[in-house]
Scaffold this active site. Structure first.
Site, PDB file in Angstrom:
ATOM      1  N   GLU A  73      -6.154  -5.440  10.026  1.00 54.15           N
ATOM      2  CA  GLU A  73      -4.821  -4.374  10.298  1.00 54.15           C
ATOM      3  C   GLU A  73      -5.526  -3.605  11.602  1.00 54.15           C
ATOM      4  OE1 GLU A  73      -2.872  -3.246   6.566  1.00 54.15           O
ATOM      5  OE2 GLU A  73      -4.638  -2.146   6.502  1.00 54.15           O
ATOM      6  N   HIS A 118      -9.919   0.906   4.075  1.00 55.50           N
ATOM      7  CA  HIS A 118      -8.512   1.263   5.038  1.00 55.50           C
ATOM      8  C   HIS A 118      -8.932   2.041   6.396  1.00 55.50           C
ATOM      9  CE1 HIS A 118      -4.661   2.361   6.136  1.00 55.50           C
ATOM     10  NE2 HIS A 118      -4.235   1.239   5.554  1.00 55.50           N
ATOM     11  N   ASN A 171       0.954  -0.997   0.094  1.00 56.54           N
ATOM     12  CA  ASN A 171      -0.053  -0.055  -0.176  1.00 56.54           C
ATOM     13  C   ASN A 171       0.799   1.239  -0.087  1.00 56.54           C
ATOM     14  OD1 ASN A 171      -1.853   1.839   0.461  1.00 56.54           O
ATOM     15  ND2 ASN A 171      -2.525   1.272   2.391  1.00 56.54           N
ATOM     16  N   LYS A 213       0.087   4.364  -0.152  1.00 56.48           N
ATOM     17  CA  LYS A 213      -0.676   5.490   0.543  1.00 56.48           C
ATOM     18  C   LYS A 213      -0.285   6.458  -0.292  1.00 56.48           C
ATOM     19  CE  LYS A 213      -0.377   3.040   4.940  1.00 56.48           C
ATOM     20  NZ  LYS A 213      -0.462   3.089   6.259  1.00 56.48           N
ATOM     21  N   GLU A 265      -7.215   4.626   7.441  1.00 58.31           N
ATOM     22  CA  GLU A 265      -6.981   5.904   7.432  1.00 58.31           C
ATOM     23  C   GLU A 265      -8.245   6.472   6.462  1.00 58.31           C
ATOM     24  OE1 GLU A 265      -2.997   5.532   5.504  1.00 58.31           O
ATOM     25  OE2 GLU A 265      -2.433   4.917   7.376  1.00 58.31           O
ATOM     26  N   GLY A 299       1.424   1.955  10.786  1.00 53.68           N
ATOM     27  CA  GLY A 299       2.306   3.014  10.659  1.00 53.68           C
ATOM     28  C   GLY A 299       3.124   3.360  11.947  1.00 53.68           C
ATOM     29  N   SER A 336       2.444  -2.569  10.256  1.00 51.47           N
ATOM     30  CA  SER A 336       3.876  -2.272  10.615  1.00 51.47           C
ATOM     31  C   SER A 336       4.488  -3.589  10.431  1.00 51.47           C
ATOM     32  CB  SER A 336       4.051  -2.189  12.012  1.00 51.47           C
ATOM     33  OG  SER A 336       3.672  -0.796  12.319  1.00 51.47           O
TER      34      SER A 336
HETATM   35  P1  PGA Z   1       2.220   0.141   7.764  1.00 51.53           P
HETATM   36  O1  PGA Z   1       0.908   0.317   6.873  1.00 51.53           O
HETATM   37  O2  PGA Z   1       2.843  -1.038   7.305  1.00 51.53           O
HETATM   38  O3  PGA Z   1       2.876   1.191   7.388  1.00 51.53           O
HETATM   39  O4  PGA Z   1       1.866  -0.261   9.077  1.00 51.53           O
HETATM   40  C1  PGA Z   1      -0.106  -0.729   6.576  1.00 51.53           C
HETATM   41  C2  PGA Z   1      -1.300  -0.191   5.943  1.00 51.53           C
HETATM   42  O5  PGA Z   1      -1.744   0.789   6.267  1.00 51.53           O
HETATM   43  O6  PGA Z   1      -1.972  -1.056   4.987  1.00 51.53           O
END
Ligand code: PGA
Length: 256
Positions: free
Chosen positions: A159, A90, A6, A8, A92, A165, A196
């Site tokens: 997740e 997601h 991803n 982002k 976010e 993140g 992460s």
């Molecule tokens: P991250 O993000 O690996 O940076 O924690 C994962 C995601 O948001 O899909």
């Protein structure tokens, strides 16, 4: 085994091109059983020459083909680039942009009706996890409300919000118990873990029961790191297929 990146709001079209070229070249040397997706920003979409097991996906999409919807993109914009893979729900989008379950379910239903492959994300905030297993399970079930879990092209990514993140992944025990619960609910729908994931923790996570793959953000943004993840996943898969677990792995030493 599924390995997804991803992006982002990272990468440009130019850097996406070189990233995808590098990943495509790398995949030539690996088992084609690794199923790879790269969710890139809409500005990075283009006509790329990708191997069959590498798909470019959208990170979001409005549930319509077109319309007066400033700032959004929909089906027509994706179809122009042959995109038929989408990430929805997601955290976010849910937490920073206020997308509620009803809107997300509408998006899932729309893109499912168009035959898209959908990676649908669910996951709890820390305060929910702290309340215990029952609260956690209830929360995850609410995020499945209105979602057709029988849709054949659906993949679910668990997740936890507190792991995204932050550099702090859920522990293998936490992932194993949550995935075991989700497996009882979603049946044969593939289940990914995200939050992460990095090169160091990848192998332990991929070895867990009910984990069919990973969705990786930060640690996947450099092509060489993502390629290394694909190598690990591929070796692990081959190990599983050939049996003989004793001789298999670890394939990556942390701090390497
Ligand atoms: P991250 O993000 O690996 O940076 O924690 C994962 C995601 O948001 O899909």
């Amino acid at each position: 085994m599924i390995v997804a990146s991803n992006f982002k709001m990272n990468h440009t079209r130019a850097s996406t091109r070189s990233y995808l070229e590098q990943v495509s070249r790398h995949l030539e040397g690996l088992s084609s059983d690794i199923d790879v997706m790269v969710f890139a920003p809409a500005s990075c979409w283009d006509h790329y020459n990708l191997p069959a097991n590498l798909r470019l996906g959208a990170q979001n999409g409005y549930p319509a083909a077109r319309g007066s919807l400033t700032g959004e993109h929909g089906l027509e914009q994706m179809r122009e680039f042959g995109i038929s893979t989408i990430l929805l729900g997601h955290s976010e989008r849910r937490h920073f942009f206020g997308e509620d379950q009803a809107l997300i379910a509408k998006k899932v239903a729309f893109y499912a009706s168009e035959g898209f492959r959908i990676v649908y994300c669910i996951g709890e905030p820390l305060e929910v996890r702290k309340r215990g297993e029952e609260a956690l399970h209830r929360y995850l079930l609410e995020q499945l409300e209105g979602i057709d879990i029988g849709y054949a092209n659906l993949i679910i990514a668990y997740e936890p919000v507190w792991a995204i993140g932050t550099g702090v992944s859920a522990t293998p025990e936490e992932i194993a118990s949550t995935h075991a619960f989700l497996a009882t609910v979603v049946g044969r729908t593939p289940l990914l873990y995200g939050g992460s994931v990095n090169l160091c923790g990848l192998e332990d996570i991929l070895r867990l029961p009910h984990v069919d793959g990973v969705l990786v953000g930060t640690a996947s943004w450099k092509a060489e790191d993502f390629c290394m993840m694909l190598t690990i996943a591929s070796k692990l898969y081959q190990g599983e297929v050939n049996g003989d677990e004793g001789k298999k792995g670890p394939y990556y030493r942390c701090g390497q």
